[in-house]
Design an enzyme around this catalytic site. Structure first.
Site, PDB file in Angstrom:
ATOM      1  N   ASP A   2      -8.567 -12.338  -1.874  1.00  0.00           N
ATOM      2  CA  ASP A   2      -8.308 -11.564  -0.660  1.00  0.00           C
ATOM      3  C   ASP A   2      -7.796 -12.533   0.393  1.00  0.00           C
ATOM      4  OD1 ASP A   2      -9.433  -8.555   0.366  1.00  0.00           O
ATOM      5  OD2 ASP A   2      -8.893  -9.973   1.936  1.00  0.00           O
ATOM      6  N   CYS A  53     -18.766  24.646  11.466  1.00  0.00           N
ATOM      7  CA  CYS A  53     -18.821  23.804  12.670  1.00  0.00           C
ATOM      8  C   CYS A  53     -18.267  24.565  13.870  1.00  0.00           C
ATOM      9  CB  CYS A  53     -18.001  22.534  12.454  1.00  0.00           C
ATOM     10  SG  CYS A  53     -17.912  21.477  13.913  1.00  0.00           S
ATOM     11  N   ASP A  56      -7.374  -2.113  -5.242  1.00  0.00           N
ATOM     12  CA  ASP A  56      -7.735  -1.071  -4.269  1.00  0.00           C
ATOM     13  C   ASP A  56      -7.095  -1.446  -2.931  1.00  0.00           C
ATOM     14  OD1 ASP A  56      -8.845   0.951  -2.803  1.00  0.00           O
ATOM     15  OD2 ASP A  56     -10.910   0.259  -2.946  1.00  0.00           O
ATOM     16  N   CYS A  85      -6.108   5.413  -1.783  1.00  0.00           N
ATOM     17  CA  CYS A  85      -6.485   6.418  -0.785  1.00  0.00           C
ATOM     18  C   CYS A  85      -5.267   7.170  -0.274  1.00  0.00           C
ATOM     19  CB  CYS A  85      -7.230   5.758   0.382  1.00  0.00           C
ATOM     20  SG  CYS A  85      -6.285   4.485   1.242  1.00  0.00           S
ATOM     21  N   TYR A  87      -7.116  -7.596  -3.914  1.00  0.00           N
ATOM     22  CA  TYR A  87      -7.519  -6.985  -2.644  1.00  0.00           C
ATOM     23  C   TYR A  87      -9.045  -6.756  -2.675  1.00  0.00           C
ATOM     24  CZ  TYR A  87      -2.512  -5.646  -2.243  1.00  0.00           C
ATOM     25  OH  TYR A  87      -1.138  -5.635  -2.193  1.00  0.00           O
TER      26      TYR A  87
END
Length: 472
Positions: free
Chosen positions: A353, A90, A401, A428, A332
């Site tokens: 949720d 890039c 998650d 994550c 979640y």
């Protein structure tokens, strides 16, 4: 004045490290990558973070910031480069900052991301290194063109309309007319929209006349259908020349199947405001994951890498070890994607949720696919798990998650009381994953498997699937 206390105001905070000071140059050997993709080395037992440096490299580093227990630096001279260093393809890689690892070969990226997960478990758990069940990182055959959505800030520069990201640690907007990790369709649409805005002289935020102006250009494409969605985020509802804009879109970009406007009139770093206006085409675009299909509105959350999402969800299914008789909780759950992926292989799936709209989407998605053994409720797991247990329903498998901050402590305490046979944790953030795992292990769980999944090649981000089993 011998008893005068040292000053700790903001001006002097960066000078209290006895080993290093700003502007100092030091020799440094890089040992590993940090969680943000920076090189990590040690100078007289002080950890030094160096963006752009790679493990195994010997450099001369210039100290840029100093803290009591660490320092930040930049590469002043590369004395011995890593064998894994490559030329970033890039042309604006260093300016943009959207990617952090294009200068590292892809096999090495997978190896170092595995090590980032290893570091987190070394730091926050008591699992001996020799017993850590950490698998190789699951990567992509083609680690480019994978992002299905771009959100580029609009601006003006030298008479041109530009759209892109802000350079790292600055307020300079970098124009991105080609992004190697974006799906080419999102780039094509964004570039043409910039030309239409310029040709029609549509105001760009901030506008001196305080008219409704374009703030952000958001483009989402479907990998498995022909859907393309444009969202113009504007500072007001009454965008000048809106009809002319729609007419030009129809002529120049007929492949765009959904056009919407989102109004965000607040001073905020958030992209979207609360009001969305349907302008043309469909209100949603469709996307498929395996045999499941989903309708996506402009603000709907969906994984940014659909191809690797299938790899991630298949790993969850593999680690859940379903036989068809299991009762599953999808905590979640959002719009229910993970739970629905597992539903054909389970006896029952229940999800929850706190966002009511997400639960509505989960129910709609389950009904659309004919799943009659799913239950979705609005609220926290801490509320629903004890209630279901009292009613005689206990999950065999809990899947979670959570956001980057990890699970709520109250949720983890609830899981420890429920004692499911198996818990599959999708994360994550390796650091918050390892912290939560430590708490679960302290309460009677044991780690069975940890598998990193590379959802965002060329960046420092890493997803992890970790399974814990109840030992009591």
């Amino acid at each position: 004045m011998a008893n005068q206390k040292p000053s700790f105001n903001n001006k002097n905070k960066s000078t209290i490290n006895p080993v290093l000071h700003e502007g100092q140059t030091i020799p440094l050997t890089i040992k590993r990558l940090g969680i943000n993709g920076e090189g990590v080395g040690f100078f007289k037992k002080t950890v030094v973070f160096v963006p752009g440096a790679l493990p195994g490299e010997e450099i001369t580093a210039e100290i840029t910031k100093v803290f009591p227990n660490r320092a930040e630096a930049k590469v002043k001279k590369l004395r011995k480069p890593s064998k894994d260093r490559v030329t970033p393809p890039c042309p604006i890689y260093e300016e943009c900052g959207g990617c952090q690892l294009q200068h590292l070969s892809y096999p090495a990226q997978l190896r170092e991301k595995q090590d980032i997960v290893r570091q987190a478990f070394e730091r926050y758990t008591k699992i001996p290194a020799s017993r850590l069940p950490l698998k190789d990182t699951l990567g992509m055959a083609h680690p480019w063109d994978y992002r299905n959505k771009s959100s580029f800030q609009a601006g003006r520069k030298d008479g041109r309309i530009i759209a892109g990201l802000y350079s790292s640690n600055s307020h300079e907007l970098i124009d991105i007319d080609d992004c190697l990790v974006q799906h080419p369709d999102t780039t094509k649409v964004t570039n043409e929209v910039k030309r239409i805005l310029k040709d029609l002289n549509i105001p760009i935020h901030p506008d001196k006349a305080k008219r409704a102006a374009v703030r952000t250009i958001v483009v989402r494409t479907s990998f498995e259908t022909e859907g393309l969605q444009l969202t113009l985020v504007t500072s007001g509802e009454n965008l000048p020349k809106k009809d002319l804009f729609l007419s030009e879109m129809k002529k120049r970009l007929p492949m765009v199947t959904s056009i919407v406007q989102n109004v965000n009139d607040k001073k905020t770093s958030l992209i979207f405001g609360e009001k969305t206006i349907h302008l043309g085409g469909s209100e949603t675009i469709a996307e498929k994951l395996g045999d499941l299909s989903f309708e996506l509105s402009a603000r709907a959350f969906f994984q940014l890498n659909p191809k690797q999402t299938v790899v991630l969800y298949d790993e969850v299914k593999k680690q859940a070890k379903l036989t068809g008789s299991e009762k599953i909780v999808d905590a979640y759950c959002g719009s229910g994607t993970i739970g629905l992926w597992l539903a054909p292989f389970a006896k029952e799936v229940r999800g929850m949720d706190v966002i009511e709209e997400s639960i509505a989407n989960a129910r709609e998605n389950a009904a659309k696919h004919g799943f009659k053994h799913t239950v979705y409720e609005t609220g926290k797991a801490e509320k629903w798990l004890p209630k279901w247990l009292k009613e005689g329903w206990k999950p065999d498998v809990v899947v979670v998650d959570p956001p980057r901050t990890g699970c709520d402590e109250s949720f983890l305490q609830t899981v420890l009381k429920i004692k499911p046979k198996r818990m599959v944790y999708v994360s994550c953030n390796p650091s918050t994953l390892a912290k939560d795992v430590h708490m679960l292990m302290s309460g009677g769980f044991e780690v069975e498997e940890i598998t990193p999944v590379d959802m965002f090649p060329q960046t420092a981000h890493i997803e992890t699937v970790c399974t814990l089993i109840w030992k009591g």
